[in-house]
Design a protein around this motif. Structure first.
Motif, PDB file in Angstrom:
ATOM      1  N   THR A 108      -9.092   9.783  -9.407  1.00  0.00           N
ATOM      2  CA  THR A 108      -8.028  10.445  -9.913  1.00  0.00           C
ATOM      3  C   THR A 108      -7.135  11.129  -8.841  1.00  0.00           C
ATOM      4  O   THR A 108      -6.039  11.130  -8.988  1.00  0.00           O
ATOM      5  CB  THR A 108      -8.578  11.545 -10.915  1.00  0.00           C
ATOM      6  N   ILE A 109      -7.729  11.621  -7.893  1.00  0.00           N
ATOM      7  CA  ILE A 109      -7.118  12.197  -6.631  1.00  0.00           C
ATOM      8  C   ILE A 109      -6.385  11.138  -5.899  1.00  0.00           C
ATOM      9  O   ILE A 109      -5.278  11.290  -5.566  1.00  0.00           O
ATOM     10  CB  ILE A 109      -7.959  12.900  -5.762  1.00  0.00           C
ATOM     11  N   ASN A 110      -6.878   9.827  -5.834  1.00  0.00           N
ATOM     12  CA  ASN A 110      -6.238   8.972  -4.975  1.00  0.00           C
ATOM     13  C   ASN A 110      -5.013   8.278  -5.851  1.00  0.00           C
ATOM     14  O   ASN A 110      -4.046   8.334  -5.287  1.00  0.00           O
ATOM     15  CB  ASN A 110      -7.136   7.366  -4.888  1.00  0.00           C
ATOM     16  N   ARG A 111      -5.187   8.297  -6.994  1.00  0.00           N
ATOM     17  CA  ARG A 111      -4.027   7.626  -7.838  1.00  0.00           C
ATOM     18  C   ARG A 111      -2.902   8.855  -7.792  1.00  0.00           C
ATOM     19  O   ARG A 111      -1.538   8.415  -7.659  1.00  0.00           O
ATOM     20  CB  ARG A 111      -4.217   7.623  -9.389  1.00  0.00           C
ATOM     21  N   PHE A 112      -3.189  10.060  -7.737  1.00  0.00           N
ATOM     22  CA  PHE A 112      -2.129  11.191  -7.711  1.00  0.00           C
ATOM     23  C   PHE A 112      -1.490  11.164  -6.496  1.00  0.00           C
ATOM     24  O   PHE A 112      -0.327  11.190  -6.462  1.00  0.00           O
ATOM     25  CB  PHE A 112      -2.832  12.580  -8.119  1.00  0.00           C
ATOM     26  N   LEU A 113      -2.240  11.084  -5.442  1.00  0.00           N
ATOM     27  CA  LEU A 113      -1.615  11.124  -4.126  1.00  0.00           C
ATOM     28  C   LEU A 113      -0.790   9.726  -3.725  1.00  0.00           C
ATOM     29  O   LEU A 113       0.077   9.799  -3.083  1.00  0.00           O
ATOM     30  CB  LEU A 113      -2.780  11.422  -3.005  1.00  0.00           C
ATOM     31  N   SER A 114      -1.258   8.900  -4.166  1.00  0.00           N
ATOM     32  CA  SER A 114      -0.581   7.476  -4.187  1.00  0.00           C
ATOM     33  C   SER A 114       0.818   7.479  -5.042  1.00  0.00           C
ATOM     34  O   SER A 114       1.934   6.876  -4.604  1.00  0.00           O
ATOM     35  CB  SER A 114      -1.513   6.005  -4.861  1.00  0.00           C
TER      36      SER A 114
ATOM     37  N   LEU B 147       0.866  -1.149  -0.084  1.00  0.00           N
ATOM     38  CA  LEU B 147       0.201   0.016  -0.128  1.00  0.00           C
ATOM     39  C   LEU B 147       0.941   1.087   0.000  1.00  0.00           C
ATOM     40  O   LEU B 147       1.774   1.120   0.925  1.00  0.00           O
ATOM     41  CB  LEU B 147      -0.847   0.170   1.118  1.00  0.00           C
ATOM     42  N   SER B 148       0.503   2.374  -0.761  1.00  0.00           N
ATOM     43  CA  SER B 148       1.196   3.323  -0.652  1.00  0.00           C
ATOM     44  C   SER B 148       0.911   4.284   0.496  1.00  0.00           C
ATOM     45  O   SER B 148      -0.056   3.843   1.404  1.00  0.00           O
ATOM     46  CB  SER B 148       0.915   4.343  -1.950  1.00  0.00           C
ATOM     47  N   GLY B 149       1.831   5.124   0.911  1.00  0.00           N
ATOM     48  CA  GLY B 149       1.574   6.150   1.994  1.00  0.00           C
ATOM     49  C   GLY B 149       0.121   6.660   2.199  1.00  0.00           C
ATOM     50  O   GLY B 149      -0.542   6.734   3.323  1.00  0.00           O
ATOM     51  N   TRP B 150      -0.573   7.099   0.976  1.00  0.00           N
ATOM     52  CA  TRP B 150      -1.761   7.705   0.948  1.00  0.00           C
ATOM     53  C   TRP B 150      -2.854   6.449   1.301  1.00  0.00           C
ATOM     54  O   TRP B 150      -3.748   6.576   1.944  1.00  0.00           O
ATOM     55  CB  TRP B 150      -2.065   8.213  -0.252  1.00  0.00           C
ATOM     56  N   GLN B 151      -2.606   5.284   0.666  1.00  0.00           N
ATOM     57  CA  GLN B 151      -3.338   4.127   0.830  1.00  0.00           C
ATOM     58  C   GLN B 151      -3.568   3.809   2.405  1.00  0.00           C
ATOM     59  O   GLN B 151      -4.362   3.364   2.787  1.00  0.00           O
ATOM     60  CB  GLN B 151      -3.230   3.130  -0.159  1.00  0.00           C
ATOM     61  N   ARG B 152      -2.289   3.621   2.844  1.00  0.00           N
ATOM     62  CA  ARG B 152      -2.232   3.289   4.201  1.00  0.00           C
ATOM     63  C   ARG B 152      -2.832   4.264   5.072  1.00  0.00           C
ATOM     64  O   ARG B 152      -3.696   3.924   6.029  1.00  0.00           O
ATOM     65  CB  ARG B 152      -0.557   3.325   4.679  1.00  0.00           C
ATOM     66  N   PHE B 153      -2.794   5.380   4.845  1.00  0.00           N
ATOM     67  CA  PHE B 153      -3.681   6.647   5.505  1.00  0.00           C
ATOM     68  C   PHE B 153      -5.007   6.475   5.537  1.00  0.00           C
ATOM     69  O   PHE B 153      -5.786   6.611   6.477  1.00  0.00           O
ATOM     70  CB  PHE B 153      -3.022   7.833   5.198  1.00  0.00           C
ATOM     71  N   THR B 154      -5.729   6.302   4.246  1.00  0.00           N
ATOM     72  CA  THR B 154      -7.122   6.158   4.057  1.00  0.00           C
ATOM     73  C   THR B 154      -7.625   4.763   4.380  1.00  0.00           C
ATOM     74  O   THR B 154      -8.727   4.716   4.803  1.00  0.00           O
ATOM     75  CB  THR B 154      -7.359   6.536   2.797  1.00  0.00           C
ATOM     76  N   LYS B 155      -6.875   3.587   4.335  1.00  0.00           N
ATOM     77  CA  LYS B 155      -7.237   2.418   4.268  1.00  0.00           C
ATOM     78  C   LYS B 155      -6.999   1.533   5.551  1.00  0.00           C
ATOM     79  O   LYS B 155      -7.638   0.722   6.328  1.00  0.00           O
ATOM     80  CB  LYS B 155      -6.829   1.513   3.254  1.00  0.00           C
ATOM     81  N   LEU B 156      -6.057   2.249   6.293  1.00  0.00           N
ATOM     82  CA  LEU B 156      -5.558   1.557   7.563  1.00  0.00           C
ATOM     83  C   LEU B 156      -5.659   2.534   8.651  1.00  0.00           C
ATOM     84  O   LEU B 156      -6.247   2.284   9.796  1.00  0.00           O
ATOM     85  CB  LEU B 156      -4.105   0.814   7.680  1.00  0.00           C
ATOM     86  N   GLU B 157      -4.877   3.620   8.712  1.00  0.00           N
ATOM     87  CA  GLU B 157      -4.723   4.262   9.914  1.00  0.00           C
ATOM     88  C   GLU B 157      -5.796   5.099  10.286  1.00  0.00           C
ATOM     89  O   GLU B 157      -6.159   5.267  11.566  1.00  0.00           O
ATOM     90  CB  GLU B 157      -3.436   5.311   9.620  1.00  0.00           C
ATOM     91  N   VAL B 158      -6.642   5.660   9.400  1.00  0.00           N
ATOM     92  CA  VAL B 158      -7.379   6.534   9.785  1.00  0.00           C
ATOM     93  C   VAL B 158      -8.510   5.576  10.294  1.00  0.00           C
ATOM     94  O   VAL B 158      -9.498   6.126  11.311  1.00  0.00           O
ATOM     95  CB  VAL B 158      -8.036   7.514   8.658  1.00  0.00           C
ATOM     96  N   PRO B 159      -8.935   4.598   9.409  1.00  0.00           N
ATOM     97  CA  PRO B 159     -10.013   3.517  10.110  1.00  0.00           C
ATOM     98  C   PRO B 159      -9.721   2.988  11.308  1.00  0.00           C
ATOM     99  O   PRO B 159     -10.667   2.814  12.351  1.00  0.00           O
ATOM    100  CB  PRO B 159     -10.205   2.465   8.956  1.00  0.00           C
TER     101      PRO B 159
ATOM    102  N   ASP C 293     -19.291   2.300  12.895  1.00  0.00           N
ATOM    103  CA  ASP C 293     -19.179   1.114  13.807  1.00  0.00           C
ATOM    104  C   ASP C 293     -18.374   0.280  12.902  1.00  0.00           C
ATOM    105  O   ASP C 293     -18.069  -0.914  13.150  1.00  0.00           O
ATOM    106  CB  ASP C 293     -20.675   0.669  14.131  1.00  0.00           C
ATOM    107  N   LYS C 294     -18.513   0.194  11.396  1.00  0.00           N
ATOM    108  CA  LYS C 294     -17.903  -0.753  10.559  1.00  0.00           C
ATOM    109  C   LYS C 294     -16.480  -0.724  10.784  1.00  0.00           C
ATOM    110  O   LYS C 294     -15.634  -1.405   9.932  1.00  0.00           O
ATOM    111  CB  LYS C 294     -18.385  -0.323   9.211  1.00  0.00           C
ATOM    112  N   PHE C 295     -15.859   0.193  11.304  1.00  0.00           N
ATOM    113  CA  PHE C 295     -14.201   0.554  11.344  1.00  0.00           C
ATOM    114  C   PHE C 295     -13.685  -0.172  12.892  1.00  0.00           C
ATOM    115  O   PHE C 295     -12.534  -0.251  12.857  1.00  0.00           O
ATOM    116  CB  PHE C 295     -13.914   1.801  11.461  1.00  0.00           C
ATOM    117  N   ARG C 296     -14.520  -0.819  13.536  1.00  0.00           N
ATOM    118  CA  ARG C 296     -14.305  -1.487  14.718  1.00  0.00           C
ATOM    119  C   ARG C 296     -13.325  -2.554  14.317  1.00  0.00           C
ATOM    120  O   ARG C 296     -13.639  -3.328  13.303  1.00  0.00           O
ATOM    121  CB  ARG C 296     -15.551  -2.097  15.591  1.00  0.00           C
TER     122      ARG C 296
END
Length: 578
Positions: free
Chosen positions: A309-315, A175-187, A269-272
């Motif tokens: 598009t934004i996700n690909r750019f930030l990734s 996972l890219s840094g942006w993907q880690r942030f949005t898919k793992l760390e924030v959840p 609740d889905k992020f538990r």
């Protein structure tokens, strides 16, 4: 027990096409119209020393005043969330930045809201010349300073305690840094962040009155709002007006809970972190309505290409790093030496400046006086933390563990935490006057009305974050009483409790400024403490003593954080996390 009366999504889907969409469209239009109506009042012309029209105690004006205060609160919450995500991420991910950012956050938390307001209001007026937006921005910034620090501490601590196996999965899937942030760390931080955001929003009401009555250039300016209305009612000793204000804030809190916080709780609740399904999930009629309507889905589909598009750019800007983090001992030693050297230079320079300031303005005796007053306030803060922990931690765990109890008590505690405690101060002041209770002791109660909820809300968030399978396993092996607290609950909620404790401590120091000196009409009760000292010197505009008082309070808060709370943070990171 009352059950939900609003139709479920399955029932709504049997209605004629577009019924839910019409409700969403009408609700959105009403919201936009209200924002436009309330926001128009912020665009009037204003040039100091013009006088802003005063606040009328006519109850008919309360809906408009409530709208102005609520709009300021949500704007402050938006910027607090943005600050939290950026500042907390940098502090958690960069070791050198952490050494600067976290002590700085301690200092920022320790600076009273009145201190920020006194320093920044002139700059905001200059930033928006000829417009009332300058005063509005100063008020919003003061509310921001009462919200942001609690949320940032929570997010920082969540990032430091992400489960190691999830970190390994993220590296495995590159996972890219942006993907880690949005898919793992924030959840993974969502549950604690949401509950602390609710607490911060409720805490913001505590300082609404101070942020809506602004003193600049020896002139008082009062912005229209609930806080200024209550201040005017207290000055006029108008109990009916105060009662109408309390009723209005109760209605506002109920509406914000139903239309904003409850949908977010149900959605989050889905992020538990669970390996088994929750016994019961939170419900929200607003979220059910949004899920049933076709319009939100269609809007999401239209925005999908843009978001991708934004996700690909930030990734692409944050490529994946599949290798394990490497921490060179030699590099660490040299960075620590450089940091300590710079810190010593800065501290030395500040001590020289502070010594010169003391000798040329207030004198050494004033320093010893503020130090003693700080010890008195420190005693009140520590007593508050101990009592609040003993009372509210078991309540928070019970709410977090028991869905049925949560449905009954969660709205109650949310209402109590959101209700601005200083709105009750006039009644408490009357009680202290008539019962001859010393404000030296009564101020502890007043401080707790605003600060104790940090511990409760973080205890709830910590209990809810304990996976259901661990709780079931503890029950299966027969853990009961103190044993289940020692083996499961205390380790499970420890990290969240530390966040609650450190923010409750900072909130209590801040609340001491308006809790150690209270008034009803011409009667004023003043406690011996650093908060009362700062409030009194601010009122007369004694800048040397204002600076000394704020500096001494910052010294106490930072010292307590570094010597006590920071050690508990390290224990939470190394031992008590999943």
């Amino acid at each position: 027990m009352l059950k939900r009366t609003f139709p479920s999504p399955e029932v709504l889907q049997r209605f004629p096409f577009g019924l839910a969409d019409i409700a969403v469209i009408l609700g959105t239009l009403v919201l936009l119209a209200l924002i436009a109506r309330v926001g128009a009042g912020t665009l009037v012309s204003f040039v100091p020393p013009d006088v802003v029209p005063g606040v009328s105690l006519d109850p008919a004006n309360l809906p408009y005043y409530a709208g102005r205060s609520t709009l300021r609160m949500f704007i402050a919450l938006f910027f607090s969330t943005l600050f939290t995500l950026v500042y907390g991420y940098i502090a958690a991910k960069n070791r050198l930045a952490e050494k600067v950012f976290i002590p700085l956050l301690d200092i920022l938390q320790s600076v009273p809201v009145l201190g920020f307001l006194s320093i920044t209001v002139t700059g905001f007026i200059a930033l928006f010349p000829g417009s009332l937006l300058g005063l509005e921005a100063a008020s919003i910034f003061a509310i921001f300073t009462s919200q942001a620090w609690n949320m940032t501490f929570s997010f920082y601590q969540s990032l430091r305690t992400v489960p190691q196996e999830l970190e390994e999965v993220a590296r495995l899937y590159r996972l890219s840094g942006w993907q880690r942030f949005t898919k793992l760390e924030v959840p993974s931080a969502m549950m604690g962040l949401l509950w602390n955001a609710m607490m911060s929003f409720g805490g913001g009401w505590f300082f609404v009155a101070a942020s809506e009555a602004i003193s600049v250039l020896n002139q008082e300016y009062t912005l229209p709002g609930l806080g200024s209305y209550v201040a005017a009612a207290i000055a006029a000793q108008n109990l009916p007006a105060l009662g109408w204000a309390l009723l209005t804030i109760a209605v506002v809190i109920f509406l914000v809970d139903q239309l904003f916080w409850r949908p977010l709780i149900a959605w989050a609740d889905k992020f538990r972190l669970e390996t088994s399904a929750s016994a019961e999930i939170p419900e929200s009629w607003v979220l059910d309505l949004l899920k049933t309507a076709r319009l939100p889905y269609l809007v999401g589909q239209l925005l999908t290409p843009v978001s991708e598009t934004i996700n690909r750019f930030l990734s692409s800007l944050t490529p994946p790093n599949s290798s394990l983090p490497v921490d060179s001992n030699q590099q660490t030693v040299w960075s620590d030496r450089l940091y300590n050297f710079i810190l010593l230079v800065v501290i030395g320079a500040l001590l020289v400046i502070e010594l010169h300031f003391i000798l040329t303005t207030v004198g050494i005796s004033e320093v010893f006086k503020t130090f003693w007053l700080g010890l008195l306030t420190l005693g009140r803060v520590l007593m508050l933390i101990v009592v609040a922990t003993l009372i509210w931690t078991p309540v928070g765990v019970a709410i977090g563990f028991n869905p049925k109890l949560a449905r009954l008590l969660q709205p109650v505690v949310q209402f109590l935490a959101s209700f601005p405690a200083n709105f009750i101060f006039p009644f408490a002041t009357l009680f202290f006057i008539r019962t001859n209770i010393s404000i030296d002791w009564g101020s502890i109660l007043l401080m707790s009305l605003g600060a104790q909820w940090y511990i409760l809300f973080n205890s709830i968030a910590g209990a809810m974050s304990i996976p259901t399978d661990l709780r079931e396993m503890a029950a299966n092996v027969g853990l009961r009483g103190w044993l289940v607290w020692r083996k499961l609950i205390i380790p499970g909620i420890f990290s969240a409790w530390v966040t609650g404790g450190i923010t409750a401590s900072g909130g209590a120091w801040n609340a001491s400024i308006i809790s150690e000196i209270v008034s009803w009409g011409q009667t004023t009760l003043t406690a011996n403490g650093l908060g009362a000292y700062i409030a009194q010197t601010t009122q007369v505009g004694d800048w040397p003593r204002i600076t000394l008082g704020i500096g001494m309070m910052s010294l106490y808060v930072v010292g307590l954080n570094r010597l006590f709370w920071r050690q508990l943070y390290e224990l939470a990171e190394t031992k008590y996390h999943l």
